[in-house]
Scaffold this active site. Structure first.
Site, PDB file in Angstrom:
ATOM      1  N   GLY A   1       0.826  -1.210   0.000  1.00 33.78           N
ATOM      2  CA  GLY A   1       0.000   0.000   0.000  1.00 33.78           C
ATOM      3  C   GLY A   1       0.855   1.252   0.000  1.00 33.78           C
TER       4      GLY A   1
ATOM      5  N   ASP B   1       5.372  -9.478   5.324  1.00 38.26           N
ATOM      6  CA  ASP B   1       4.632 -10.412   4.463  1.00 38.26           C
ATOM      7  C   ASP B   1       5.456 -11.004   3.309  1.00 38.26           C
ATOM      8  OD1 ASP B   1       2.420  -9.772   6.027  1.00 38.26           O
ATOM      9  OD2 ASP B   1       1.733  -8.206   4.661  1.00 38.26           O
TER      10      ASP B   1
ATOM     11  N   MET C   1       0.312 -14.355  10.258  1.00 39.48           N
ATOM     12  CA  MET C   1       0.017 -13.224   9.366  1.00 39.48           C
ATOM     13  C   MET C   1       0.543 -13.487   7.950  1.00 39.48           C
ATOM     14  SD  MET C   1       0.573  -9.779  11.564  1.00 39.48           S
ATOM     15  CE  MET C   1      -0.694  -9.187  12.675  1.00 39.48           C
ATOM     16  N   GLY C   2       0.388 -12.523   7.099  1.00 39.24           N
ATOM     17  CA  GLY C   2       0.846 -12.648   5.713  1.00 39.24           C
ATOM     18  C   GLY C   2      -0.071 -11.931   4.734  1.00 39.24           C
TER      19      GLY C   2
ATOM     20  N   GLY D   1       9.029 -27.708  11.430  1.00 41.15           N
ATOM     21  CA  GLY D   1       8.708 -29.135  11.264  1.00 41.15           C
ATOM     22  C   GLY D   1       7.225 -29.407  11.457  1.00 41.15           C
TER      23      GLY D   1
ATOM     24  N   GLU E   1      -3.483 -16.366   7.664  1.00 46.29           N
ATOM     25  CA  GLU E   1      -4.671 -15.597   8.067  1.00 46.29           C
ATOM     26  C   GLU E   1      -5.604 -15.415   6.874  1.00 46.29           C
ATOM     27  OE1 GLU E   1      -3.778 -11.586   9.234  1.00 46.29           O
ATOM     28  OE2 GLU E   1      -2.445 -11.251   7.555  1.00 46.29           O
TER      29      GLU E   1
ATOM     30  N   ARG F   1       4.973  -9.146  14.739  1.00 51.56           N
ATOM     31  CA  ARG F   1       5.585  -7.961  14.137  1.00 51.56           C
ATOM     32  C   ARG F   1       6.631  -7.317  15.039  1.00 51.56           C
ATOM     33  NH1 ARG F   1       0.789  -5.201  11.249  1.00 51.56           N
ATOM     34  NH2 ARG F   1       1.017  -3.524  12.751  1.00 51.56           N
TER      35      ARG F   1
HETATM   36  O1  F6P Z   1       1.136  -6.151   6.221  1.00 57.50           O
HETATM   37  C1  F6P Z   1       1.587  -6.487   7.489  1.00 57.50           C
HETATM   38  C2  F6P Z   1       0.472  -7.059   8.322  1.00 57.50           C
HETATM   39  O2  F6P Z   1       1.014  -7.436   9.577  1.00 57.50           O
HETATM   40  C3  F6P Z   1      -0.284  -8.222   7.704  1.00 57.50           C
HETATM   41  O3  F6P Z   1       0.409  -9.438   7.804  1.00 57.50           O
HETATM   42  C4  F6P Z   1      -1.572  -8.187   8.476  1.00 57.50           C
HETATM   43  O4  F6P Z   1      -2.629  -8.717   7.721  1.00 57.50           O
HETATM   44  C5  F6P Z   1      -1.795  -6.709   8.697  1.00 57.50           C
HETATM   45  O5  F6P Z   1      -0.528  -6.090   8.562  1.00 57.50           O
HETATM   46  C6  F6P Z   1      -2.380  -6.362  10.041  1.00 57.50           C
HETATM   47  O6  F6P Z   1      -2.579  -4.988  10.093  1.00 57.50           O
HETATM   48  P1  F6P Z   1      -2.974  -4.160  11.387  1.00 57.50           P
HETATM   49  O7  F6P Z   1      -1.770  -4.014  12.232  1.00 57.50           O
HETATM   50  O8  F6P Z   1      -3.455  -2.867  10.847  1.00 57.50           O
HETATM   51  O9  F6P Z   1      -4.026  -4.956  12.088  1.00 57.50           O
END
Ligand code: F6P
Length: 325
Positions: free
Chosen positions: A107, A131, A173-174, A189, A226, A258
């Protein structure tokens, strides 16, 4: 566009471990090249609202090891409008910022691309996202640290899964990409990974159960990418209904993925890419993302970098399936 004398640097979108290392690298590489550095706080939102101040080498001391971003971050809706970008351009002019370095994901680089199309401002992107979903680069800043975080969590979940002989669905996440799920599954594993890139159309849960994993193992871990509809909860519910003989639990790792101090890999990647951004400006490049391919720094046009559906190597799926018997 005349000679570049001042650059602006910002982080945008979801924070990623290694963003601070990237800010440090951009700042110091710029100063080494006699450029002035203006730090922009809160991403594009801060550019619009004039949250800008000059950075010197000491402003980025001691941050290479810190997670998150000292510049803060935001997902700016206003910058997605022409009016918002016009305001941002005004602020850039006010501070005599000639070029912009944007550290962020899909984005954020889409925003940079729009901005560069409308205004004569060279923009350089650094792929900062856990991601790993940006085209043209083998790796993004933050991905390696997050993979390691997930692996450590799954190692711990394995202890309790084994003790209770359970199936665990672990959601990672991803966004729309399965890089984190697939590779963390290999690293930990796990018995299966359920990812959006699986294009066989087959039911991934049936495939997993069909492989008869529970016959030979006392626990199973399935890493699930996710997804608003088909996340870990969805699969756990299905197992409860369709295979009630199994004891099932869910663990959604969430935002802990994160955080944390960046890995050596991410610090080195961010440092190389930060320097690469300043070299790109010196080379007269504009509107490109700095990528890494086969261990070489490359320039990827924004239009390519932000394409969706970066392919995931199919041999990763084979590795997973072959080794999880
Ligand atoms: O793009 C990074 C990310 O952590 C994605 O893996 C996840 O879907 C999204 O951001 C979550 O965003 P937020 O912190 O706005 O909930």
């Amino acid at each position: 566009m005349g000679q570049i004398k001042t650059i602006g640097v910002l982080t945008s979108g979801g924070d990623a471990p290694g963003m601070n290392a990237a800010i440090r690298a951009v700042t110091r590489a710029a100063i080494a090249n006699n450029l002035r550095v203006m730090a922009i706080y809160r991403g594009y939102e801060g550019l619009i609202n004039d949250e800008v101040r000059e950075f010197h080498t000491e402003d980025v001391s001691g941050i290479i090891c810190r997670g998150g971003t000292i510049l803060k971050t935001a997902r700016s809706q206003e910058f997605m409008t022409e009016k918002g970008r016009a305001k941002a351009h005004k602020v850039m002019k006010k501070h005599s910022i000639d070029a912009l370095v944007v550290i962020g994901g899909n984005g954020s680089l889409t925003g940079a691309r729009l901005f560069a199309q409308e205004y004569d401002v060279p923009c350089i992107g650094l792929p900062g996202t856990i991601d790993n979903d940006l085209w043209g680069t083998d790796l993004t800043i933050g991905y390696d640290t997050t993979l390691n975080t997930i692996m450590e969590c799954v190692d711990k979940i394995r202890d309790t899964a084994n003790s209770h002989e359970r199936i665990f669905f672990v959601e990672v996440m991803g966004r729309d990409a399965g890089f984190l799920a697939q590779n963390s599954a290999i690293a930990a594993g796990a018995e299966a990974a359920i990812i959006p890139e699986d294009s066989t159309g087959a039911d991934q849960l049936e495939q997993f159960i069909g492989r008869g994993i529970r016959k030979s193992k006392s626990s199973s871990i399935v890493i699930v990418s996710e997804s608003p509809k088909c996340g870990a909860m969805y699969y756990a519910e299905r197992v409860r209904k369709e295979y009630p003989e199994y004891d099932v639990r869910v663990s959604i790792l969430g935002h802990l993925q994160r955080g944390g101090s960046p890995s050596a890999g991410d610090r080195i990647l961010a440092s190389r890419m930060g320097l690469g951004a300043i070299q790109a400006l010196n080379d007269g490049q504009r509107n490109v993302m700095i990528g890494i391919r086969n261990d070489e720094i490359v320039y990827v046009p924004f239009s390519n970098a932000v394409k969706s559906d970066k392919p995931l190597k199919k041999d990763l799926i084979d590795v997973m399936n072959t080794l999880s018997i």
